[in-house]
Design an enzyme around this catalytic site. Sequence first.
Site, PDB file in Angstrom:
ATOM      1  CD1 TRP A 102      -1.987  -2.016   2.067  1.00 25.62           C
ATOM      2  CD2 TRP A 102      -2.915  -1.325   0.031  1.00 25.62           C
ATOM      3  NE1 TRP A 102      -3.116  -3.081   1.319  1.00 25.62           N
ATOM      4  CE2 TRP A 102      -3.635  -2.540   0.322  1.00 25.62           C
ATOM      5  CE3 TRP A 102      -3.195  -0.476  -1.017  1.00 25.62           C
ATOM      6  CZ2 TRP A 102      -4.677  -2.899  -0.619  1.00 25.62           C
ATOM      7  CZ3 TRP A 102      -4.320  -0.992  -1.898  1.00 25.62           C
ATOM      8  CH2 TRP A 102      -5.073  -2.169  -1.685  1.00 25.62           C
ATOM      9  CG  ASP A 169      -2.846   4.046   4.405  1.00 25.66           C
ATOM     10  OD1 ASP A 169      -4.114   3.946   4.955  1.00 25.66           O
ATOM     11  OD2 ASP A 169      -2.520   3.396   3.456  1.00 25.66           O
ATOM     12  CE  LYS A 193      -8.269  -3.332   4.100  1.00 24.26           C
ATOM     13  NZ  LYS A 193      -7.332  -2.345   3.598  1.00 24.26           N
TER      14      LYS A 193
HETATM   15  C1  LIG Z   1      -6.974  -1.724   2.100  1.00 26.76           C
HETATM   16  C2  LIG Z   1      -5.737  -0.650   2.356  1.00 26.76           C
HETATM   17  C3  LIG Z   1      -5.696   0.413   1.348  1.00 26.76           C
HETATM   18  C4  LIG Z   1      -6.813   0.423   0.188  1.00 26.76           C
HETATM   19  O1  LIG Z   1      -7.988   0.778   0.537  1.00 26.76           O
HETATM   20  P1  LIG Z   1      -9.065   1.156  -0.603  1.00 26.76           P
HETATM   21  O2  LIG Z   1     -10.174   1.691   0.314  1.00 26.76           O
HETATM   22  O3  LIG Z   1      -9.341  -0.288  -0.964  1.00 26.76           O
HETATM   23  O4  LIG Z   1      -8.656   1.955  -1.462  1.00 26.76           O
HETATM   24  C5  LIG Z   1      -4.812   1.194   1.639  1.00 26.76           C
HETATM   25  N1  LIG Z   1      -3.902   1.350   2.744  1.00 26.76           N
HETATM   26  C6  LIG Z   1      -4.103   0.147   3.377  1.00 26.76           C
HETATM   27  C7  LIG Z   1      -3.083   0.392   4.724  1.00 26.76           C
HETATM   28  C8  LIG Z   1      -5.162  -0.846   3.528  1.00 26.76           C
HETATM   29  O5  LIG Z   1      -4.964  -1.689   4.160  1.00 26.76           O
END
Ligand SMILES: *Cc1c(COP(=O)(O)O)cnc(C)c1O
Length: 352
Positions: A102, A169, A193
């Site tokens: 990511w 993030d 998540k």
């Molecule tokens: C799942 C995830 C993403 C991507 O998220 P989307 O909402 O599908 O764009 C980005 N960063 C991390 C750390 C993730 O676990």
Amino acid sequence: MKKHNFSAGPSILPQEVLKQAANAILNFNNLNLSLIEISHRSTDFVAVMDKARALVLELLELENKGYSVLFLQGGASLEFLMTPYNLMKQNGKAAYFDTGAWSGKALKEAKLLGDVNVVASSKDKNYNYIPKVYDIPSDVDYVHCTSNNTIYGTQFKSFPKTDALLVCDMSSDIFSRKLDFSQFDLIYAGAQKNMGPAGTTLVIVKDDILGKTGRQIPAMLDYQVHISKDSMFNTPPVFPIYVSMLTLQWLKDMGGIEAIEKKNIAKAKLLYNEIDNNPLFEGAAAKEDRSNMNVTFLLTNESKKERFDKMWKEAGISGINGHRSVGGYRASIYNAMPIESIQILVDIMHKL
Ligand SMILES: *Cc1c(COP(=O)(O)O)cnc(C)c1O
């Protein structure tokens, strides 16, 4: 019987939240209308949005500290682009930690808008650790990190000290542990998540860092536009925001982040103890950097795979196959996962 859901995302939500959400689809607030067929500008929905925003600030202890809360669309993936658009100056520069798939995607988007300095990478060991030695140049517009690497099962335990803006993030570990959230200038997280269904992205941003790039920003990518419209510049994803609000209320009712962190530590400990003490298993991530949300592990004896897979499937466990880039298994044990489900997995590992 409901399965034990170890999915990495979209992932497990509290059962009582699902029940309330199901009711709201049929009859929201006794309006005899569905949540998803009323105006987002109705008093009833505006109250949901206001409450969701307030809960975020309360749970993260960021009230009255100059932050705005947004519920946007496009996933965390769109934030990979929005962040540089809003923070990187013309001909600017940003520092990125490359700690997994990511973060790699995040820095790729940033390269479209300026200079990206990868200050540290754990690619040399298939991202199984968090780099601790790095040098952040003094002239960067911001520093970007990924607090929890969902695929590899590693987690920053402390964050870089920097005079530059700090962006994180937190898609896969927000609301899971106590941190000084005010060390960050911008936090973003896809809902699916640890907070709600897919379809909305939480952004928490310090107001006074915006509007300083000299760049023209398309309206939909401009945090200031979304802030000025209370996340209703265009029609917001009402259902994911509603369910996120319910999940945040559930978290507050159980005692907030401090209470959930205790549970999360106990849950992770139970599983990592089995991985470390059972010769048939080994952890995929460096011990000191292990994630308390995504537990990655491998079988040491592949001949046991068929039997192990059969056992957990029969026990009603779902979603623990590892990501293809690590192999083995990944048990995602987010906030809503009860320790009883982890005990069932541990018992199976023990019996194997
Ligand atoms: C799942 C995830 C993403 C991507 O998220 P989307 O909402 O599908 O764009 C980005 N960063 C991390 C750390 C993730 O676990």
